[in-house]
Design an enzyme around this catalytic site. Structure first.
Site, mmCIF file in Angstrom:
data_model
loop_
_atom_site.group_PDB
_atom_site.id
_atom_site.type_symbol
_atom_site.label_atom_id
_atom_site.label_comp_id
_atom_site.label_asym_id
_atom_site.label_seq_id
_atom_site.Cartn_x
_atom_site.Cartn_y
_atom_site.Cartn_z
ATOM 1 N N ARG A 165 8.454 9.414 -56.018
ATOM 2 C CA ARG A 165 8.992 8.162 -56.528
ATOM 3 C C ARG A 165 8.024 7.422 -57.457
ATOM 4 N NH1 ARG A 165 11.351 9.901 -52.500
ATOM 5 N NH2 ARG A 165 9.297 10.172 -51.568
ATOM 6 N N THR A 166 6.771 7.254 -57.017
ATOM 7 C CA THR A 166 5.841 6.483 -57.843
ATOM 8 C C THR A 166 5.582 7.182 -59.167
ATOM 9 O OG1 THR A 166 4.788 5.627 -55.838
ATOM 10 C CG2 THR A 166 3.593 5.361 -57.906
ATOM 11 N N LYS A 219 -13.699 21.304 -61.750
ATOM 12 C CA LYS A 219 -14.999 21.757 -62.246
ATOM 13 C C LYS A 219 -16.122 20.793 -61.873
ATOM 14 C CE LYS A 219 -12.616 23.703 -66.288
ATOM 15 N NZ LYS A 219 -12.484 23.661 -67.766
ATOM 16 N N ARG A 226 -3.338 7.661 -58.907
ATOM 17 C CA ARG A 226 -3.237 7.796 -57.450
ATOM 18 C C ARG A 226 -4.369 8.700 -56.988
ATOM 19 N NH1 ARG A 226 1.980 8.772 -53.729
ATOM 20 N NH2 ARG A 226 2.127 6.562 -54.296
ATOM 21 N N HIS A 267 -1.486 -0.393 -52.460
ATOM 22 C CA HIS A 267 -0.461 0.159 -53.350
ATOM 23 C C HIS A 267 0.229 -1.048 -53.995
ATOM 24 C CE1 HIS A 267 2.318 2.780 -55.136
ATOM 25 N NE2 HIS A 267 2.714 3.500 -54.100
#
Length: 337
Positions: free
Chosen positions: A70-71, A98, A119, A147
């Protein structure tokens, strides 16, 4: 978070331009009202014509080091509906494999994009990223921390659901249910409601004993004088409530399968519970759900979680327009069209 970032986003759109959003602590009460207004405008535009071109030639870097549906998709859709474009990065296709540092990743992406959505599994990562950035960084969830864009869409959903009944968030009793220990969505929502200065709001917490709302979150809420109560019985918690905000038990945050199994299925919202719930009480959930709301509840008009999900796109459209300095409607376009 850098203390200078606190209480910076107000009803003046210029305070949002070029700003990062890493915590709800940045959002003032007047800034929240501005977000409601612009989100409603975006909802109207999408309903009328699908979008506009105010972010044409702007590029969003969507950086997700944790799984998201969703986000991630709502940020992408928000950018596309406003005429912009998106580049997507995850842990599998980035140089983090890396050994590249977060700071170098952010500096790199700024050469290609105008705004970065991040995120990350570590608390404070978005705030750290913003210290390296010269362009806006938007926190899409940092571990079990915050959030903020979810909190904005949650508040907008409550406002929107009750505005049709001649009300809003004012005077509402909100029950937060489930994994309150690990749930960054409920941490941010509780803090934002406390800081909003909206009169008459009350919070109730209902969770397994081992998953209670963290003390630091309760302490921050208490600073603003917002009433808080804790319950172990769900039926007691929802008596007289206006909003039931359900969260899943977050299996990925537990140290072992046994710890998760001990609390799995502690609370379930089903038709039987809804028959006992207040007639005007809406049910919200940040999703995904894993059994804590039965699908039979979906048919209940009080089930607001899919409307809540769509609201995420409108709120993120508003946020992108604000931080990129495109708050005003394109010339010649009228919302009354």
């Amino acid at each position: 978070m850098d203390p200078s970032l606190e209480n910076t986003l107000t009803s003046d759109p210029s305070t949002w331009v070029g700003s990062s959003l890493v915590s709800v602590r940045q959002i003032t009460p007047s800034g929240l009202r501005l977000m409601f207004d612009v989100s409603q405008e975006m909802k109207t535009i999408v309903r009328l014509v699908g979008g506009d071109e105010r972010l044409k030639h702007k590029i969003l870097a969507n950086v997700f080091y944790e799984a998201s549906t969703r986000t991630s998709c709502s940020f992408q859709s928000a950018m596309l509906r406003l005429g912009g474009r998106v580049v997507c990065i995850d842990q599998l296709n980035s140089s983090v494999k890396k050994g590249e540092t977060l700071g170098d990743t952010i500096r790199c992406l700024e050469n290609y994009a105008d705004v970065t959505v991040l995120r990350h599994p570590i608390i404070g990562s978005a705030a750290e990223a913003s210290t390296y950035a010269e362009k806006p960084v938007l926190n899409a969830g940092d571990g079990t921390g915050e959030h903020p864009t979810q909190a904005l869409l949650d508040c907008f959903t409550i406002q929107d659901e009750f505005s049709g009944r001649g009300g809003g968030i004012e005077g509402k009793t909100v029950v937060l249910l489930g994994d309150l220990k690990h749930g960054r969505t409920v941490h941010s929502l509780a803090k934002l409601l406390a800081r909003s200065e909206i009169p008459g709001v009350k919070l109730r917490y209902c969770s397994p004993e081992s998953l209670k709302m963290p003390e630091d979150v309760k302490a921050e809420v208490d600073k603003y004088g917002l009433p808080q109560e804790e319950f172990s019985d769900l039926r007691e918690a929802i008596a007289g409530a206006d909003v039931l905000y359900v969260t899943r038990i977050q299996k990925e945050r537990f140290a072992s399968e046994d710890e998760y199994a001990a609390v799995e299925g502690s609370f379930v919202v089903d038709s039987e519970l809804m028959n006992e719930a207040p007639k005007g009480m809406i049910v919200m959930h940040p999703l995904p759900r894993v059994g804590e709301i039965k699908e039979e509840v979906d048919k209940d008009e009080r089930a607001a979680y899919f409307r809540q999900m769509e609201n995420g796109m409108f709120v993120r459209m508003a946020l992108l327009a604000l931080v990129l300095g495109r708050r005003c409607e394109p010339q010649g376009y009228k919302l009354s069209k």
